[in-house]
Design a protein around this motif. Sequence first.
Motif, PDB file in Angstrom:
ATOM      1  N   ILE A   1     -10.450  31.683   2.934  1.00 31.33           N
ATOM      2  CA  ILE A   1      -9.524  32.960   2.632  1.00 31.33           C
ATOM      3  C   ILE A   1      -9.834  33.913   1.591  1.00 31.33           C
ATOM      4  N   ASP A   2     -10.794  33.873   0.837  1.00 34.79           N
ATOM      5  CA  ASP A   2     -11.016  34.466  -0.253  1.00 34.79           C
ATOM      6  C   ASP A   2     -12.422  35.203   0.038  1.00 34.79           C
ATOM      7  N   LEU A   3     -12.252  36.354   0.826  1.00 30.13           N
ATOM      8  CA  LEU A   3     -13.474  37.377   0.763  1.00 30.13           C
ATOM      9  C   LEU A   3     -13.535  38.115  -0.218  1.00 30.13           C
ATOM     10  N   MET A   4     -14.925  38.594  -0.535  1.00 27.80           N
ATOM     11  CA  MET A   4     -14.622  39.577  -1.913  1.00 27.80           C
ATOM     12  C   MET A   4     -14.075  40.824  -1.445  1.00 27.80           C
ATOM     13  N   LYS A   5     -13.104  41.191  -2.385  1.00 32.34           N
ATOM     14  CA  LYS A   5     -12.510  42.562  -1.979  1.00 32.34           C
ATOM     15  C   LYS A   5     -12.817  43.404  -3.352  1.00 32.34           C
TER      16      LYS A   5
ATOM     17  N   GLY B   1     -16.898  40.425   3.013  1.00 32.45           N
ATOM     18  CA  GLY B   1     -15.985  41.186   1.866  1.00 32.45           C
ATOM     19  C   GLY B   1     -15.762  42.503   2.662  1.00 32.45           C
ATOM     20  N   THR B   2     -14.871  43.126   1.860  1.00 34.60           N
ATOM     21  CA  THR B   2     -14.251  44.601   2.160  1.00 34.60           C
ATOM     22  C   THR B   2     -14.460  45.359   0.976  1.00 34.60           C
ATOM     23  N   VAL B   3     -14.634  46.819   1.088  1.00 32.57           N
ATOM     24  CA  VAL B   3     -14.596  47.689   0.017  1.00 32.57           C
ATOM     25  C   VAL B   3     -13.678  48.698   0.442  1.00 32.57           C
TER      26      VAL B   3
END
Lengths: 324, 276
Positions: free
Chosen positions: B27-31, B86-88
């Motif tokens: 659940i914890d992608l790098m944000k 992840g997302t930016v």
Amino acid sequence: MAVIVYPDTVEKEIKKASKEAVYYASKVAGQLGTETIALALGTLEEDKLSTLAKYGADQVATVHDERLDHFDSCAHTKAVAEIVEQYSARVIVIPYTNNGQGLAPRLSARLKAGLVPGAVDFPRTDGDFVVKKGVFSGKGFAYYKINTDRKIIGMLPNSIGPQENPKAGAVEQLNVTLEDSDFTVQVKDVQKSTEGVPLSEADLVVSGGRGLKGPENWGVIEDLAETIGAATACSRPVADSEWRPHHEHVGQTGQTIRPSLYIAIGISGAIQHLAGINKSKVIVAINKDPEAPILKEADYGIVADAFEVVPKLTEALKEKVAAS
Amino acid sequence: MGSSGFQLFEFLVSFGYCFARIERRKIDLMKSLVCISKVPDTTTKVTFTDNNTKFNEENVQYIVNPYDEWYSLVRALELKEAKGEGTVTVVNVGPADNEQTIRKALAIGADDAVRIDAQPTDGYYTAAQIAAHAKDKGYDLVWAGSESIDYNGFEVGGMLAELLGLPYVQNATSIDYDGSSATLVRNIEGGQETLSVHSPFVLSTQKGMAEARIPNMRGIMQAKKKPLEVISPVEAENLTEITKFEHPPEKGEVKMIDPENVEELVDLLQNEAKVL
């Protein structure tokens, strides 16, 4: 009511900007008819603390806690905020150094106290509290009015110059409640970047650009710098080509410096470069192109080949140094 | 007897730990959240209007603040690419006409954008808007440029960190991040410091972080379709205001010196400029 000044330290040394900030704070305290308290965090030696009195601290408050020897924005902000409350300080002066930039904004948000981020002059305190600051990367100034009762001044280093203003400066030990959880960063290593004078503190700077053609030719820059005790700097293309280390890069996206004398050699003077150096007191430009923009910004200019004229200048300066 | 009980306990703990790790990975992608400011292009001729109380916006070309773009945004994208997940997200406080500048950040590679529909009147007001957006979004890394090239305040990152109750690393020149802890190098007076910090945290960035990226045609086309959410501002104070602008004093005419007579320069520096 007091004025509190936070002297920034690196490796338990009080930096030049901090002496300047203490002097600045003592003048502000004079304007407001109150006293100056210098707040030194960490385990500073006795003689370092007395330096603060020499530059204008009526009192030196210290929190002797070795966890505070390295800057941590959370812990330092908490400690300063607590002491500001203890003294009911009205004005807080913080040198706007790298660490100061980690402390002042955070403290501003914590205390809801307006911050002037980079003051270049003493505040106007009759009526509104107004402080002058540079904006648009040297292309203007703005007068910032602080709307809150409590004011924070982030003083730009080298804008006033440190002056001695000796005061009693009795040292008082203070306690603040700091939990281990207030310390959020672990410092692994500290690297001093230059052997000579650090660029940010240097009064004299000799800087080289692409006109020098390659890193192997930097001897002329170094000889001149050494002769007058100056720090060395460079333009962006030079740092990008890795002729010189990045920390020497002055300009828009590098360091902004304010030395008394800036000697630009083989630097054309792109607007991004000028943004980093246009607050220098005196600019000398040496360039073989008479149309180079740097010559419009300079106080003194020489149109010549750097490799011919710089060694001559170094020799002439050596004679002066020897004569004086 | 105690020993086997302990072993069972240990097993359950390690099982739970593994399970928690798997859950976390899922659940914890790098944000990352990157704060971007719209600033006048470096070559802008700066003038003021309304009796020197306002910056004259006429004919000004705007760009993404170079510190936000070159260093924060590009490095955030590099970390995401290295990790492969992840997302930016980019965030800007400003009016609708900022969207052209925001699309530039999307063209460089940000996944989505948030515009908080308000005039950024002072550093605290701006930080308060971003904090209100960021506080419950679970960002691991919150990025700001060290300064914006218009008001040169070096302040929004630190204020934001305080409002979010997060650690702050200012003026960083490099970052490596393993998903829970980061190693950074930051500038200090006369040197650099290497330090580590656990996420989430706020950092502000300077030269050294990354090199500029130029958006390609594909990026520009994709940027038009990427989500750009507009949200309303929250109540926040202005702690400061600008009452007046001023131009720097005119530079005097440059004094040219004959290259055959460098002694004259030495003399002028000593006796006229008095800097030696």
